[in-house]
Enzyme design. Structure first.
Site, PDB file in Angstrom:
ATOM      1  N   TYR A  69     -23.374   2.357 -38.037  1.00 22.01           N
ATOM      2  CA  TYR A  69     -22.375   1.669 -39.190  1.00 22.01           C
ATOM      3  C   TYR A  69     -20.959   2.437 -39.151  1.00 22.01           C
ATOM      4  O   TYR A  69     -20.738   3.280 -39.824  1.00 22.01           O
ATOM      5  CB  TYR A  69     -23.249   1.991 -40.299  1.00 22.01           C
ATOM      6  CG  TYR A  69     -24.402   1.234 -40.817  1.00 22.01           C
ATOM      7  CD1 TYR A  69     -24.799   0.299 -39.867  1.00 22.01           C
ATOM      8  CD2 TYR A  69     -25.238   1.218 -41.973  1.00 22.01           C
ATOM      9  CE1 TYR A  69     -25.942  -0.571 -40.121  1.00 22.01           C
ATOM     10  CE2 TYR A  69     -26.361   0.619 -42.287  1.00 22.01           C
ATOM     11  CZ  TYR A  69     -26.865  -0.152 -41.337  1.00 22.01           C
ATOM     12  OH  TYR A  69     -28.065  -0.947 -41.802  1.00 22.01           O
ATOM     13  N   GLY A 221     -28.099 -13.042 -47.766  1.00 19.13           N
ATOM     14  CA  GLY A 221     -28.777 -14.428 -47.378  1.00 19.13           C
ATOM     15  C   GLY A 221     -28.065 -14.739 -46.251  1.00 19.13           C
ATOM     16  O   GLY A 221     -28.015 -13.817 -45.125  1.00 19.13           O
TER      17      GLY A 221
END
Length: 301
Positions: A69, A221
């Site tokens: 990350y 999503g």
């Protein structure tokens, strides 16, 4: 009670092995920029540090991160270390190993089993820890995870790792892992508008075995790595309006309603969004609201 006064304990508690965590946690991916990895604009360092400290102030004691990350300027692990070390005694930091990005941010070949110790050691170095609370093996498409998970189990025995998890898996991979060592958590992609019978089965199996199910991209999503979606189903928007909350809060609450073993790890680099995300742990959806949201999955599928 206002949104600003709601803390993570409103979401309830779950045990990751012997480590109690609130069911609302924090995902560190978005700390490094406007989108994950190298896809967006790097974040302001002080703002990201402030978000982490505010999360802990709000009772968040489960942070999900990874050495991969990072953006062109920011590393999630470095930000966590700077913001929170020396770490609170109750803070659980979970990380992932398997994927690999080089210094330019390009994705490289995922780790072989014999390379996983190096991935674990890099997370230890960046976080300034002598052990990792939870390490997830992120499956990168391999048919079997037995050899990789076995390598992590050896590192657990050696004391570098306290508990083990797996990510992006199917039911058969969970069975493989459980034959080797205890599994405390499974991280799979899961959202109200992303039906997947395989992930539904993994969710069910986790509940049956007392394993935490940790959905990622529950808020994002279809937008995935790009960040939170703005494309919400009509039912999500309707519930949000009627309850006076954001669509993201509805999405988080729906995920938590899928079982007491579900842990949410919404990520953000925005202090206001952090407060809203934590407050979603106190949102109790009605049976009618859940039915309407469940219909979104049925219609999407």
């Amino acid at each position: 009670m206002t949104v600003e006064t709601i803390t993570a304990d409103a979401s309830g508690t779950w045990l990751l092995g012997d480590l109690p965590v609130h069911r609302i946690g924090f995902g560190a991916m978005r700390l490094t920029g406007s989108a994950a990895f190298h896809l967006g604009t790097p974040s302001e360092r002080e703002r990201s540090i402030a978000v982490l400290r505010k999360a802990v102030e709000l009772g968040v004691n489960h942070i999900d991160t990874a050495a991969f990350y990072f953006s062109s300027l920011r590393s999630a692990n470095e930000l966590i270390n700077t913001a929170l070390a020396p770490y609170p005694d109750d803070l659980v930091i979970a990380t992932k190993v398997g994927p690999y990005r080089d210094y330019d941010g390009e994705w490289g070949t995922s780790a072989r089993p014999d390379q996983l110790r190096g991935h674990v050691e890099e997370n230890l170095r960046q976080l300034g820890r002598d052990h990792l609370d939870v390490v997830h093996l992120r499956r990168m498409g391999q048919d079997s995870i037995a050899e990789h998970f076995g390598a992590l189990a050896e590192l657990r025995t050696a004391g570098l790792i306290r508990h083990l998890g797996i990510s992006a898996v199917q039911p058969r991979h969970l069975a493989e892992a459980l034959d080797i060592a205890p599994v405390v958590a499974v991280q799979n992609r899961y959202a109200v508008d992303r039906p997947d019978p395989v992930d539904d089965e993994v969710l069910r199996l986790c509940g049956e075995h007392g394993i935490a199910f940790v959905p990622f991209y529950a808020v994002a999503g279809a937008a995935g790595e790009q960040g939170a979606t703005t494309d919400h189903a009509a039912a999500v928007l309707s519930v949000a309006r009627s309850r006076g909350v954001s669509p993201a809060q509805v999405r988080i609450a729906w995920a938590l309603h899928q079982g007491p073993h579900v842990l949410a790890i919404p990520g953000t680099g925005d202090p206001a969004h952090l407060v809203e995300n934590v407050a979603a742990g106190a949102l109790r959806l009605t049976g009618d609201e859940l039915a309407r949201l469940d219909e979104v999955r049925a219609q999407t599928g």
